[in-house]
Design a protein around this motif. Sequence first.
Motif, PDB file in Angstrom:
ATOM      1  N   VAL A 363       0.854  -1.193   0.000  1.00 22.04           N
ATOM      2  CA  VAL A 363       0.000   0.000   0.000  1.00 22.04           C
ATOM      3  C   VAL A 363       0.888   1.241   0.000  1.00 22.04           C
ATOM      4  N   GLU A 372      -6.087   0.149   4.658  1.00 19.08           N
ATOM      5  CA  GLU A 372      -5.741   0.590   3.305  1.00 19.08           C
ATOM      6  C   GLU A 372      -5.546  -0.589   2.352  1.00 19.08           C
ATOM      7  N   GLU A 376      -7.293  -0.879  -1.528  1.00 15.01           N
ATOM      8  CA  GLU A 376      -6.555  -1.061  -2.777  1.00 15.01           C
ATOM      9  C   GLU A 376      -7.047  -2.268  -3.576  1.00 15.01           C
ATOM     10  N   PRO A 392      -9.303  -0.293  -7.812  1.00 20.84           N
ATOM     11  CA  PRO A 392      -8.057   0.203  -8.411  1.00 20.84           C
ATOM     12  C   PRO A 392      -7.527  -0.778  -9.463  1.00 20.84           C
ATOM     13  N   PRO A 419      -1.210   3.608  -7.093  1.00 15.47           N
ATOM     14  CA  PRO A 419      -2.076   4.566  -6.400  1.00 15.47           C
ATOM     15  C   PRO A 419      -1.273   5.777  -5.951  1.00 15.47           C
TER      16      PRO A 419
END
Length: 526
Positions: A363, A372, A376, A392, A419
Amino acid sequence: MKISILLKLVTVGIAASVSAAQTLQLSRLCFEIGQEIAIIFQNGRNPSSTDWIGLYPHDDINPTEEPLIWYWTCGNQDCDVAMARGTVMFSQNDPIEGWPLSPGSYRAVLAKDDPMFYRFIDISVAFRVVNSLQECPNNGLLPEPTRAPVSISRQTAVPVSTTTVPVPPLAPQPASTLPPSTAPTTRTRMSEIIASAKADIIELINEKPVLRALYLRMIFHDCVGGTGCDGCINTENPDNGGLGSSMGSLREIERRYGPDLSRADIWVLASFVGVEQAMPAEGDGERIDLPFHFYGREDCDDRLDRGPDPPLCSPNLGTDEVLEYFARHFDFDARETGAIMGGHTIGVARRNILGFDGPFGWVPNNTRFDNEYYRELVGEGPTDRFQVEWAPQWRQIEINNTELNGTDVPNRWQWEGFPNGRRVVMLNSDVALVRQLDSANMEESGFVSCKFVSRAPGESVCPASRNIIFSEMVRYRNNNTVFLEDFRDAMVKMTNVGYTVDGGSCDEDGICRLVRRAQANSTGSA
């Protein structure tokens, strides 16, 4: 008509004297199915209206699990009175599920309700339920001189009073079968030892923050195998590469607290502390504690860098294989599997160790422990379609490791994403939690023939994972509190696999000594 239980609290008079530390006594050690079971208790230190007595299988006492049957110490599931002492009567007069108990071995637990997990005050010796009293030694009565005359009068229980009320002593219970050298430390002293060891570990982590993630990886590799954490990891196995430094960093702490905490205990404590230290600072985000309430794990007989070598979780497991692996090694369900995989939130994947190229981790913020990881993998939206199509973007690439001189690290297939412009990775076993990976779309090498998310017409897209695991991942994506609590509970369960609580070893702080399940079964101590 369903037979169930009635618990009545009655005053008792007992003619023998024992240590005030003992809080539970059974009227006998063997009961016929449906026979009334009397459990006498003292709860003199800070009794609460949410204290309860429940019955567990003798070899499966877990503070994160519900008892088979239970009542508040005040006599039912609706009352609201703190009780200092009394007797709980399990019988067949009131419709409560769980009664009668099936033939088997059980323990009674006096505990405090807690929003995180139950805090055990005391655990009784084991007792049996049988088809006929003829199966009971001594007809089920307590052996002399253990048995004390017990007078039970069916009167109102004694609630907590603001005046001093003499508490009758309890009759002595059979002594622990553990040898004197392994007798549990008193609870107050053990609390101080744990707090001191924790402070020393925090100091290590402050000096070298990377240890937060290393300790978490280390404890998974130590506890896997189904027999429990044992303070040994075979560093000759390439899959355990990179763990030698984290194991070595704790040697001085192990020597300092060795008489009271085993190496396996210290490693478990370090993993708990590592996760806590990776959570946001107070006021900067959500955090919870991972209390260390269990000690007594046994170290393996070999060197700490040798010992057992159980199969580790392959990075190329498909969806069903991931779930089967965690069920087999830790008795995890889909929820617990999804939660424990969130440990990938912190740490990195180093190519020279396992062949995966993830120097920035899974992440974007790989030093902060939160949900998190799930954000993702799962898209935001109210339905499966949004959660899949709005996720994502991840693409699979092959890492060519032939250029790594002097190693046998194979080429690897991994997923990469960007990201916030930061390159992060996922392994097939991560993607398998939200996409159905199996032999139909994943080769033995790890190559996956379908896309994570479609970005062009006609692309073959991996379907959402069919098992309930997908809904658990969505739940964690949308609720950080739920993730943190479930992760904590999964950690406690994982680090207690292969052990059970030694009856009578728990203090008022909920710190309990563990014994091996095999030892518990052979000695009758659990």
